[in-house]
Write a protein that holds these residues in place. Sequence first.
Motif, mmCIF file in Angstrom:
data_model
loop_
_atom_site.group_PDB
_atom_site.id
_atom_site.type_symbol
_atom_site.label_atom_id
_atom_site.label_comp_id
_atom_site.label_asym_id
_atom_site.label_seq_id
_atom_site.Cartn_x
_atom_site.Cartn_y
_atom_site.Cartn_z
ATOM 1 N N LEU A 243 -10.696 8.999 17.164
ATOM 2 C CA LEU A 243 -10.541 8.551 15.785
ATOM 3 C C LEU A 243 -9.074 8.251 15.478
ATOM 4 O O LEU A 243 -8.755 7.249 14.824
ATOM 5 N N ILE A 244 -8.173 9.115 15.959
ATOM 6 C CA ILE A 244 -6.740 8.886 15.708
ATOM 7 C C ILE A 244 -6.276 7.584 16.355
ATOM 8 O O ILE A 244 -5.560 6.777 15.764
ATOM 9 N N VAL A 245 -6.700 7.360 17.610
ATOM 10 C CA VAL A 245 -6.316 6.128 18.307
ATOM 11 C C VAL A 245 -6.866 4.908 17.589
ATOM 12 O O VAL A 245 -6.176 3.888 17.417
ATOM 13 N N THR A 246 -8.116 4.987 17.129
ATOM 14 C CA THR A 246 -8.736 3.848 16.447
ATOM 15 C C THR A 246 -8.029 3.537 15.136
ATOM 16 O O THR A 246 -7.747 2.375 14.809
ATOM 17 N N VAL A 247 -7.749 4.601 14.362
ATOM 18 C CA VAL A 247 -7.061 4.393 13.080
ATOM 19 C C VAL A 247 -5.665 3.807 13.302
ATOM 20 O O VAL A 247 -5.217 2.905 12.584
ATOM 21 N N GLY A 248 -4.948 4.312 14.328
ATOM 22 C CA GLY A 248 -3.617 3.777 14.608
ATOM 23 C C GLY A 248 -3.661 2.312 14.987
ATOM 24 O O GLY A 248 -2.832 1.509 14.537
ATOM 25 N N ALA A 249 -4.631 1.930 15.820
ATOM 26 C CA ALA A 249 -4.761 0.526 16.209
ATOM 27 C C ALA A 249 -5.097 -0.349 15.014
ATOM 28 O O ALA A 249 -4.570 -1.452 14.854
ATOM 29 N N ALA A 250 -5.995 0.167 14.137
ATOM 30 C CA ALA A 250 -6.359 -0.603 12.946
ATOM 31 C C ALA A 250 -5.164 -0.790 12.020
ATOM 32 O O ALA A 250 -4.928 -1.878 11.466
ATOM 33 N N GLN A 251 -4.380 0.267 11.833
ATOM 34 C CA GLN A 251 -3.200 0.148 10.980
ATOM 35 C C GLN A 251 -2.187 -0.831 11.559
ATOM 36 O O GLN A 251 -1.562 -1.604 10.827
ATOM 37 N N ALA A 252 -1.998 -0.788 12.887
ATOM 38 C CA ALA A 252 -1.065 -1.728 13.512
ATOM 39 C C ALA A 252 -1.534 -3.159 13.335
ATOM 40 O O ALA A 252 -0.742 -4.071 13.081
ATOM 41 N N ARG A 253 -2.869 -3.371 13.455
ATOM 42 C CA ARG A 253 -3.392 -4.714 13.274
ATOM 43 C C ARG A 253 -3.238 -5.186 11.835
ATOM 44 O O ARG A 253 -2.948 -6.351 11.574
ATOM 45 N N VAL A 254 -3.427 -4.281 10.886
ATOM 46 C CA VAL A 254 -3.267 -4.650 9.476
ATOM 47 C C VAL A 254 -1.799 -4.901 9.146
ATOM 48 O O VAL A 254 -1.451 -5.809 8.384
ATOM 49 N N ALA A 255 -0.886 -4.074 9.738
ATOM 50 C CA ALA A 255 0.538 -4.203 9.415
ATOM 51 C C ALA A 255 1.181 -5.400 10.079
ATOM 52 O O ALA A 255 2.219 -5.876 9.623
ATOM 53 N N ALA A 256 0.606 -5.932 11.175
ATOM 54 C CA ALA A 256 1.220 -7.056 11.892
ATOM 55 C C ALA A 256 1.421 -8.275 11.002
ATOM 56 O O ALA A 256 2.513 -8.859 10.973
ATOM 57 N N PRO A 257 0.413 -8.724 10.248
ATOM 58 C CA PRO A 257 0.650 -9.881 9.364
ATOM 59 C C PRO A 257 1.709 -9.598 8.301
ATOM 60 O O PRO A 257 2.477 -10.493 7.929
ATOM 61 N N VAL A 258 1.771 -8.367 7.809
ATOM 62 C CA VAL A 258 2.768 -8.022 6.797
ATOM 63 C C VAL A 258 4.172 -8.128 7.380
ATOM 64 O O VAL A 258 5.094 -8.688 6.768
ATOM 65 N N VAL A 259 4.365 -7.610 8.600
ATOM 66 C CA VAL A 259 5.669 -7.691 9.256
ATOM 67 C C VAL A 259 6.050 -9.144 9.521
ATOM 68 O O VAL A 259 7.199 -9.560 9.303
ATOM 69 N N ALA A 260 5.080 -9.938 9.987
ATOM 70 C CA ALA A 260 5.357 -11.352 10.246
ATOM 71 C C ALA A 260 5.728 -12.086 8.960
ATOM 72 O O ALA A 260 6.642 -12.915 8.940
#
Length: 297
Positions: free
Chosen positions: A70-87
């Motif tokens: 669950l921790i790995v999945t949540v971290g991956a999801a957050q990274a995917r959501v944050a990528a467009p924001v960073v870009a």
Amino acid sequence: MPQQPPVRSTPARPARPDASMSLLTNVMDHSLDDGYAEAAARRKTAGEGGMPKTLRSKLGLAVGLVFAALIVTVGAAQARVAAPVVAKEREELIDRIDQETEAADKLEDDVDELRADVSARQREALRDSGGDRSALVGILSGAVAVHGPGVRLVVNDAKDASGGGGDGPRSTSGFSDTGRVRDRDMQRVVNGLWESGAEAVSINGQRLTALSAIRAAGDAILVDNRPLVPPYTVLAVGDGGELSDRFQNSADGLYLHALQENYGIRTALSVEDDVRLPAAPSVIVRTAQPITEKGTS
């Protein structure tokens, strides 16, 4: 007499190729320490090793694995959501930099226009108050562009820009002993041209005035705080032939010749029928006094 049976000797076993590396061989054959091996055997005998045996232990292990997944999945999801924001933030930062750069360029253009306007007004004031000497005042002050006969002097670093004679005109060590042209060299060249009768001088298109400064910043030569790169082309307006002869026979001309002989600095002096010098970027007037009719007579 009975004959003794032949004695058959057992052939000796060939020596191992790694016989001389017994320590290394022992380490490779027994990579696990004996104490660890014995402890693992005892745990296995006692039933402590391997997978958990009780239902409670199995449930605890399953819960731990699910929690880790669950921790790995949540971290991956957050990274995917944050990528467009960073870009998006990066693009906004780039756009802001471009806008600020464009604004700075516009301000620099405005400064150049204002500087040109001030120079034009100064030339007009010199022309209105200078009387018959306004043209000469403008030339000597560097406020107006000039052209006419003169000389072209090109000074360049040595090809290897290293090493020179120890008995040359440079008496100190370090950078002065290399084949690089220094600010003091250019100062002597310009002063020698002025002394030889030059009416106007420029270096690499930079017009010199009575207030111009030739300095050094590291290995670079600055003329009025503007960096120049070799080769240094010096243009001087004056009587071409006489100006050339007087400069070459002057102390500064002999100094330049010594630099060429001792350090390999390259120079080329030619007489020109027409050289063109621009006006100085800005002429700073510190003191001024109007010329009266009595002064012009």
